[in-house]
Design a protein around this motif. Structure first.
Motif, PDB file in Angstrom:
ATOM      1  N   ALA A 113      61.540  45.160  53.677  1.00 27.16           N
ATOM      2  CA  ALA A 113      61.540  43.697  53.603  1.00 27.16           C
ATOM      3  C   ALA A 113      60.139  43.143  53.824  1.00 27.16           C
ATOM      4  N   ARG A 114      59.436  43.689  54.808  1.00 26.01           N
ATOM      5  CA  ARG A 114      58.072  43.218  55.103  1.00 26.01           C
ATOM      6  C   ARG A 114      57.143  43.484  53.918  1.00 26.01           C
ATOM      7  N   LEU A 115      57.298  44.636  53.297  1.00 24.14           N
ATOM      8  CA  LEU A 115      56.497  44.965  52.123  1.00 24.14           C
ATOM      9  C   LEU A 115      56.752  43.970  50.998  1.00 24.14           C
ATOM     10  N   GLY A 116      58.027  43.628  50.766  1.00 27.29           N
ATOM     11  CA  GLY A 116      58.375  42.697  49.701  1.00 27.29           C
ATOM     12  C   GLY A 116      57.853  41.297  49.955  1.00 27.29           C
ATOM     13  N   VAL A 117      58.006  40.821  51.186  1.00 29.53           N
ATOM     14  CA  VAL A 117      57.590  39.448  51.503  1.00 29.53           C
ATOM     15  C   VAL A 117      56.072  39.315  51.479  1.00 29.53           C
ATOM     16  N   VAL A 118      55.351  40.270  52.071  1.00 37.84           N
ATOM     17  CA  VAL A 118      53.893  40.160  52.183  1.00 37.84           C
ATOM     18  C   VAL A 118      53.210  40.381  50.840  1.00 37.84           C
ATOM     19  N   THR A 119      53.638  41.400  50.074  1.00 32.28           N
ATOM     20  CA  THR A 119      52.976  41.710  48.801  1.00 32.28           C
ATOM     21  C   THR A 119      53.555  40.932  47.628  1.00 32.28           C
ATOM     22  N   GLN A 120      54.741  40.334  47.828  1.00 35.31           N
ATOM     23  CA  GLN A 120      55.460  39.641  46.755  1.00 35.31           C
ATOM     24  C   GLN A 120      55.747  40.567  45.574  1.00 35.31           C
ATOM     25  N   GLN A 121      55.936  41.839  45.906  1.00 31.40           N
ATOM     26  CA  GLN A 121      56.294  42.843  44.910  1.00 31.40           C
ATOM     27  C   GLN A 121      57.377  43.745  45.474  1.00 31.40           C
ATOM     28  N   ASN A 151      54.942  48.579  44.133  1.00 39.22           N
ATOM     29  CA  ASN A 151      53.991  49.111  45.101  1.00 39.22           C
ATOM     30  C   ASN A 151      53.721  50.595  44.872  1.00 39.22           C
ATOM     31  N   ILE A 152      54.746  51.340  44.478  1.00 38.09           N
ATOM     32  CA  ILE A 152      54.561  52.754  44.159  1.00 38.09           C
ATOM     33  C   ILE A 152      53.621  52.890  42.963  1.00 38.09           C
ATOM     34  N   ARG A 153      53.873  52.082  41.934  1.00 36.90           N
ATOM     35  CA  ARG A 153      53.037  52.138  40.731  1.00 36.90           C
ATOM     36  C   ARG A 153      51.581  51.796  41.053  1.00 36.90           C
ATOM     37  N   ALA A 154      51.358  50.817  41.915  1.00 38.00           N
ATOM     38  CA  ALA A 154      49.999  50.397  42.245  1.00 38.00           C
ATOM     39  C   ALA A 154      49.283  51.427  43.127  1.00 38.00           C
ATOM     40  N   ALA A 155      50.039  52.109  43.978  1.00 41.62           N
ATOM     41  CA  ALA A 155      49.419  53.020  44.948  1.00 41.62           C
ATOM     42  C   ALA A 155      49.080  54.382  44.357  1.00 41.62           C
ATOM     43  N   ILE A 156      49.856  54.829  43.379  1.00 39.36           N
ATOM     44  CA  ILE A 156      49.648  56.157  42.800  1.00 39.36           C
ATOM     45  C   ILE A 156      48.725  56.030  41.587  1.00 39.36           C
ATOM     46  N   LYS A 157      47.516  56.541  41.710  1.00 37.50           N
ATOM     47  CA  LYS A 157      46.509  56.371  40.666  1.00 37.50           C
ATOM     48  C   LYS A 157      46.566  57.467  39.603  1.00 37.50           C
ATOM     49  N   GLN A 158      46.928  58.695  40.007  1.00 34.73           N
ATOM     50  CA  GLN A 158      46.947  59.799  39.048  1.00 34.73           C
ATOM     51  C   GLN A 158      48.117  59.638  38.079  1.00 34.73           C
ATOM     52  N   PRO A 159      47.845  59.584  36.775  1.00 33.92           N
ATOM     53  CA  PRO A 159      48.919  59.368  35.787  1.00 33.92           C
ATOM     54  C   PRO A 159      50.025  60.408  35.855  1.00 33.92           C
ATOM     55  N   TRP A 160      49.677  61.705  36.035  1.00 35.03           N
ATOM     56  CA  TRP A 160      50.710  62.739  36.022  1.00 35.03           C
ATOM     57  C   TRP A 160      51.607  62.640  37.248  1.00 35.03           C
ATOM     58  N   CYS A 188      53.074  50.928  54.334  1.00 40.12           N
ATOM     59  CA  CYS A 188      53.122  49.863  55.346  1.00 40.12           C
ATOM     60  C   CYS A 188      51.988  49.983  56.352  1.00 40.12           C
ATOM     61  N   ASN A 189      51.102  50.966  56.157  1.00 37.97           N
ATOM     62  CA  ASN A 189      49.888  51.088  56.965  1.00 37.97           C
ATOM     63  C   ASN A 189      48.636  50.738  56.157  1.00 37.97           C
ATOM     64  N   GLN A 190      48.814  50.275  54.916  1.00 42.38           N
ATOM     65  CA  GLN A 190      47.680  49.980  54.048  1.00 42.38           C
ATOM     66  C   GLN A 190      47.011  48.660  54.440  1.00 42.38           C
ATOM     67  N   PRO A 191      45.672  48.570  54.239  1.00 36.79           N
ATOM     68  CA  PRO A 191      44.927  47.355  54.601  1.00 36.79           C
ATOM     69  C   PRO A 191      45.439  46.094  53.915  1.00 36.79           C
ATOM     70  N   ARG A 192      46.041  46.225  52.717  1.00 43.05           N
ATOM     71  CA  ARG A 192      46.472  45.039  51.983  1.00 43.05           C
ATOM     72  C   ARG A 192      47.535  44.244  52.736  1.00 43.05           C
ATOM     73  N   LEU A 193      48.218  44.883  53.722  1.00 46.41           N
ATOM     74  CA  LEU A 193      49.211  44.167  54.509  1.00 46.41           C
ATOM     75  C   LEU A 193      48.582  43.409  55.668  1.00 46.41           C
ATOM     76  N   GLY A 194      47.267  43.652  55.917  1.00 44.82           N
ATOM     77  CA  GLY A 194      46.574  42.917  56.973  1.00 44.82           C
ATOM     78  C   GLY A 194      47.223  43.083  58.335  1.00 44.82           C
ATOM     79  N   LYS A 195      47.442  41.973  59.010  1.00 48.33           N
ATOM     80  CA  LYS A 195      48.027  42.019  60.347  1.00 48.33           C
ATOM     81  C   LYS A 195      49.505  42.408  60.334  1.00 48.33           C
ATOM     82  N   HIS A 196      50.075  42.516  59.144  1.00 46.43           N
ATOM     83  CA  HIS A 196      51.488  42.870  59.033  1.00 46.43           C
ATOM     84  C   HIS A 196      51.689  44.375  58.802  1.00 46.43           C
TER      85      HIS A 196
END
Length: 402
Positions: free
Chosen positions: A58-66, A71-80, A362-370
């Motif tokens: 829930a916190r991930l959804g509210v803070v990132t609005q995604q 979030n999985i798609r954005a975090a995983i950079k390697q195409p394979w 949920c430990n990533q910097p993009r969540l800031g204080k959350h």
């Protein structure tokens, strides 16, 4: 002067509606019938574990609005790696829910059969059509209201049945407070936890929270929703276990499923108990018939980069395909064992993966204080270990190793 917000149930009620399906009714019934009140502590534990993960979701959804898929798609950079994850989510969530959808509709049909004087092959089509009409409106608020209503109906139905069966209160509280594992019950303990802690609810919750709330300042509302709705779902499961324990444990009666439970209650506790159980089973089946396609659409749309709007064509195509397969499975009485085994294996792999990913993101910097606190991380890691055990059990059971 500040005004106090009035609490209203929300996305967490969708999660409760999702995990209280026919499968949960069957599992809880068998736990009570075979082991009495002894395993009720496992449900308390599973509710706490679910609340820990769902709060992060829930916190991930509210803070990132995604949603979680985005979030999985954005975090995983390697195409394979991303393609592998998409394949795994498709196998576990989409294919799995397609098959289990047949059980959801069949469960609603079984409950309806005890409430109306007719039954037939067309009932699954009607139930699937009802779910389809609700989802096709493309209104999150409508879906939320319907599911909240079904959760409340389940609450009244199963709690009323529980009261009518006159439980042994001393044994009940002992089962809640004193963990015990009777001989041969370890797989049932795992099953009770596994029916509550499920990966597709993490996708459903994150996306629905992003739909409902649009500011981190609203996180308190999201948490309050979790602290009310998830325990309510757990209370329903506890009521089912206690009902079966009161009616069957230690007696010369056996059950194999939820339908047997409803029919066997009649001579013991009268027509009212049978009616309430039927209402509960109908609500459980219909609620899961709505949430399973919806969660699958959120999950797959997120990882593929599609729109998660309920009115988007691709989004509708996903849930409509799953709903249609469920109707066919329920109408024809099919039991596609091989597909179910495949879905179990994929689900067993997906659950620990998603749990670990959720703690990590949920430990990533993009969540800031959350971001997660150290206490939340410790609790999350404990739940991740549980998820690994549940996943291993699911895979082992699928291959007949247990």
């Amino acid at each position: 002067m500040t005004t106090r917000r009035r609490f209203s149930m929300g996305p967490a009620a969708l999660v409760a509606a999702a995990f209280i399906g026919p499968g949960t009714v069957v599992t809880a019934s068998l736990a009570g019938a075979n082991y009495g009140y002894a395993l009720m502590w496992a449900l308390v534990f599973s509710v706490l574990a679910t609340m820990i993960l769902q709060e992060m979701s829930a916190r991930l959804g509210v803070v990132t609005q995604q949603g979680l898929g985005e979030n999985i798609r954005a975090a995983i950079k390697q195409p394979w790696v991303r393609q592998l994850v998409v394949l795994l989510i498709f196998a576990a969530v989409v294919i799995g829910n397609s098959v289990y959808q047949g059980g959801n509709i069949s469960g609603a049909r079984m409950g309806l059969a005890d409430l109306v004087p007719f039954d037939g092959q067309y009932i699954p089509v009607l139930l699937g059509g009802l779910a389809g009409v609700i989802l096709w409106q493309g209104s999150y608020k409508l879906v939320e209201k319907v599911l909240i209503g079904l959760v409340l109906l389940m609450s009244v139905a199963f709690l009323a049945t529980f009261i009518l069966t006159q439980p042994d209160w001393a044994a009940l509280f002992a089962g809640l407070l004193v963990p015990s594992v009777p001989t041969g019950s370890i797989l049932m303990v795992v099953a009770l936890i596994g029916t509550t802690v499920v990966p597709y609810n993490l996708f459903l919750h994150a996306s629905s929270c992003a739909e409902k709330w649009h500011s981190p300042e609203q996180l308190d509302e999201a948490r309050q929703d979790i602290y009310i709705s998830i325990p309510l779902g757990g209370l329903i499961s506890l009521a089912i276990v206690a009902t079966a324990a009161s009616a069957f444990f230690g007696k010369a009666l056996t059950i194999e499923g939820a339908a047997d439970l409803g029919q066997a209650l009649q001579p013991l506790f009268g027509d009212a108990a049978t009616t309430f159980m039927a209402l509960g089973l109908f609500a459980a089946g219909l609620s899961s018939s709505l949430t399973a396609p919806l969660a699958s659409a959120y999950a797959l749309s997120g990882v593929l980069g599609y729109s998660n709007s309920l009115k988007d064509k691709k989004f509708r195509t996903i849930w409509l395909a799953i709903l249609s397969i469920g109707v066919v499975v329920a109408s024809l009485g099919l039991k596609p064992i091989e597909v179910i085994i495949f879905a179990q294996v994929a689900n067993g792999i997906l659950l620990p993966f998603i749990a670990v990913f959720l703690v990590w993101v949920c430990n990533q910097p993009r969540l800031g204080k959350h971001r997660n606190s150290w206490q939340q991380n410790i609790l999350g890691i404990i739940v991740c270990f549980i998820a690994v055990g549940l996943g291993a059990r699911s895979i082992a059971a699928a291959f007949g190793w247990l």
